[in-house]
Design a protein around this motif. Sequence first.
Motif, PDB file in Angstrom:
ATOM      1  N   GLY A 106      -8.112 -11.205  -3.206  1.00 34.10           N
ATOM      2  CA  GLY A 106      -6.699 -10.970  -3.409  1.00 34.10           C
ATOM      3  C   GLY A 106      -6.182 -11.765  -4.599  1.00 34.10           C
ATOM      4  O   GLY A 106      -6.475 -12.964  -4.734  1.00 34.10           O
ATOM      5  N   ASP A 155      -4.555  -4.610  -4.811  1.00 37.28           N
ATOM      6  CA  ASP A 155      -4.632  -3.965  -3.501  1.00 37.28           C
ATOM      7  C   ASP A 155      -5.315  -4.867  -2.468  1.00 37.28           C
ATOM      8  O   ASP A 155      -4.978  -4.828  -1.282  1.00 37.28           O
ATOM      9  CB  ASP A 155      -5.391  -2.641  -3.618  1.00 37.28           C
ATOM     10  N   ALA A 156      -6.289  -5.671  -2.934  1.00 35.04           N
ATOM     11  CA  ALA A 156      -6.999  -6.548  -1.986  1.00 35.04           C
ATOM     12  C   ALA A 156      -6.034  -7.534  -1.341  1.00 35.04           C
ATOM     13  O   ALA A 156      -6.157  -7.836  -0.144  1.00 35.04           O
ATOM     14  CB  ALA A 156      -8.128  -7.279  -2.705  1.00 35.04           C
ATOM     15  N   ARG A 162      -4.103  -5.918   1.398  1.00 32.97           N
ATOM     16  CA  ARG A 162      -4.902  -5.736   2.611  1.00 32.97           C
ATOM     17  C   ARG A 162      -5.051  -7.054   3.371  1.00 32.97           C
ATOM     18  O   ARG A 162      -4.975  -7.090   4.601  1.00 32.97           O
ATOM     19  CB  ARG A 162      -6.274  -5.176   2.259  1.00 32.97           C
ATOM     20  N   SER A 165      -2.057  -7.745   5.178  1.00 29.90           N
ATOM     21  CA  SER A 165      -1.648  -6.627   6.048  1.00 29.90           C
ATOM     22  C   SER A 165      -0.271  -6.103   5.648  1.00 29.90           C
ATOM     23  O   SER A 165       0.597  -5.863   6.499  1.00 29.90           O
ATOM     24  CB  SER A 165      -1.637  -7.074   7.515  1.00 29.90           C
ATOM     25  N   GLY A 191       0.137  -3.261   3.571  1.00 29.63           N
ATOM     26  CA  GLY A 191       0.117  -1.838   3.267  1.00 29.63           C
ATOM     27  C   GLY A 191       0.529  -1.578   1.826  1.00 29.63           C
ATOM     28  O   GLY A 191       0.018  -2.211   0.892  1.00 29.63           O
ATOM     29  N   ASP A 192       1.495  -0.650   1.617  1.00 31.18           N
ATOM     30  CA  ASP A 192       2.007  -0.336   0.277  1.00 31.18           C
ATOM     31  C   ASP A 192       3.371  -0.964   0.053  1.00 31.18           C
ATOM     32  O   ASP A 192       4.189  -0.484  -0.747  1.00 31.18           O
ATOM     33  CB  ASP A 192       2.121   1.191   0.104  1.00 31.18           C
ATOM     34  N   ASP A 228     -10.776 -14.075   1.981  1.00 32.24           N
ATOM     35  CA  ASP A 228     -10.960 -14.086   3.429  1.00 32.24           C
ATOM     36  C   ASP A 228     -12.227 -14.881   3.750  1.00 32.24           C
ATOM     37  O   ASP A 228     -13.338 -14.498   3.368  1.00 32.24           O
ATOM     38  CB  ASP A 228     -11.097 -12.659   3.948  1.00 32.24           C
TER      39      ASP A 228
END
Length: 825
Positions: free
Chosen positions: A151, A166-167, A170, A173, A175-176, A247
Amino acid sequence: MHTEPARPGGRLRASPGGASQHSLLDVLRVGFLTLDSTDRVVLWSEALDAILGRSQRETVGTRLAELLAPEEDSGPLLSHRHVLETGDWHGVLPMRHLDGRTVALECRASVLRGADDTPLILANLVEVDRLRGVEEDLAALDGLFTAFPLGVAIFDTSLRYARVNDALLRLHSLGDRDLRDKTVLDVLPSPAAQELYRLQREVLDTGRSVIDLVTSSPGGDGALSVSLGRLTDRTGRPLGVGCTVMDISERREALAKIERARQRLALLNDVGNALGDLLDVRRIAETLSRQLVPRFGDFSSVLLLASLVDGHEPEPVDDLDSVRLVQLGVAAKRHTPTIDRLLQVGETMAFAPTPILASVLAHGSPHLADNQQTITEGLPEESPMVESVRGLGIRSMLTVPLRARGTTLGLLLISRAERRTPFDREDLALATETGTRAAIFLDNARLYAREREGALMLQRSLLPQWLPDLPGVTVSHRYVPSASGAEIGGDWFDVIPLAGGRMAFVIGDVTGHGLRAAATMGQLRTAVRTLATLDLAPAELLRRINDLGKEIAQHPDDPMMATCAYAVYDPASRICTIAKAGHLPPVLVSHDPKTERWRAEPLDLPSGMPLGVSGMPFEEARVEVPEDTLLVLYTDGLIETRDEDLGVGVGRLCELLERISGSDAPLGLICDHLIGALRPNVKDHDSDDIALLIARLGGLPPDRLASWTFPAERQVVREARRVVVETLRGWGLDALIDQAELLVSELVTNAVRHAHGPVELRVVRGSTLLIEVTDPALDPPRERTTTPEDEGGRGLSLVSREARRWGTRRGSTGKTVWFELTTAP
């Protein structure tokens, strides 16, 4: 360069206020030139001055072909005519720097018309290398925000999201979700968001990066690693804060497993180290319990079979009704009166196994109880186990068999209480391995105790069981075996009665430990006692013992090696004759009448080589000792330490003897005081055996001894008979007068006939009547077989027939023939 917020996945945009600052054109160094119809340079930008090292003044009017690299002499790729025909041109121009090197420039050319409509060619040039670098940087940046698995987020100077990939969406959590005009305070949950915002501000203000900040994932079921760094332009002006998020849930889980495994190995290692040098069942049980609490459990206890605790062989566990367990080791995380009472801390208690304990004993399989009901199942409410489990709040318990070499020794119980995580299968495996290792140590201790007891029994049987009661001499002794297990030493001592009221004191130490050393010691002691009956001088006795060394040795390649000191004391003359073979010097403690103090000195004797070293003679010393002198014989276990010379220990022994000796001091108390002062930790595992023998040397009372000296003349025989008869009559031994008179007549007659010097006659009254005749002749007489026709040679036969026992010995001044008569009971 000021920025405005961008939508997720977008780019940072330059604000109009930043036009006067450094821009991308400065990085790329874009220049331009203008060509006329003859391909001559009519306009040259300053940027090309820096790129090619040529000034505008010297370049304007030069044909383009002259500015290209020499290898491109086939014709210019860019020309006025070509651009006019095609409308534009783009490609790479290999231009020549002023210093001769080639500089590749990306070129885009187009037609430019002047005020008079004259067509000119405008060529924009940029260095290929820098352009390729910028393109690669932009591609990498785009990839970072599209394909990079970590991320990534960029925050502006107001710590608002400027760009994210985008990472990151995710990982959080999200989304868009559109993050424009938002900070982490608006996106992430508190208090993690507040801490992250504070760190962002600190990074922006100080420029100090934050690396690998571990936080919980938004869902709380994982972990994230966050790193922050300040973003600046080429002048160092802050542009914002960059952030990467990774992560690490799997990594932390793996690290947790590794750490757990490390802790398990550390526990096993610590248990092994703690138990490794213990050879006592009780100490092993206590140490094992303490090692497991609180690292592994809240409570632990070691239960051993009662027969094992009593020193017997463990009984079979086939008949559980006859099995009794004894709690030897117990440990708790904390101690209160209630806990100690429930655990029976400090008490050795025996009880029948409960259902769980019985099952583990019978089948040898460990048991995991993960709740209180399972632990107490099948037990009556008044059972001590139920009271302990409920009173201590135990919620989980492991029961592990202690088995070694196919023999069940007992059980290991480990429990957890209150809020501690219950045991799992991995904990059961660890406890089983711990129990297996501990059982080996327990079994070794059991076997050791059995072998040690046998070895000590052997050694005690080889040592004197009692000491003789000798006239004029008081003796006390101590033997303390080492605490180092079955490896007993070969230390020994002995007191041997000799003819003439004399006695021999011997002490020795066989090199090595164990049963072999004890057996060798027994052989040496027997050999010394046997040779002592021959009435040999101390040096001669040691010589003969040394000659027997090869016979006593266990193997030709393993020769016997021992030290020994041998002393003979005659209470009638108060002469002590001593010789030693590599042993520590005996100590004589005597009273100094000048200072009225007791003085202890080691005897200055020739050291001699240890027994087992051939070819070396032994020497002896004769010492006349005052009344009540102490003779102290000892082995090195009494004085030896690892970091001191033996001479220091001997000196310490002498100092101590001077303080505690006295005419009325009991010898037993002196022995105990010496051992207590010199070897206070004699029960430690590294101590050596101690043999200590102390004799108080005194003379015979006047009513027990009579002696005379006669010249070597025949008429003295009658005088010798007379004085002996008068002496025996004065002692009340009239029954022995005739027998003694006859035998004295024979011996004195032989002495006068064969000697050429004075003849000594001595009579000693003790448990028997001893009569000695000494003359200067060295050759001892021999008993002969006579016939009726022989006129002589019957004297020794008569002595042999009439006396209780008789013998001869050789001294420094000649020989002595002696005999004993039994006194009336």
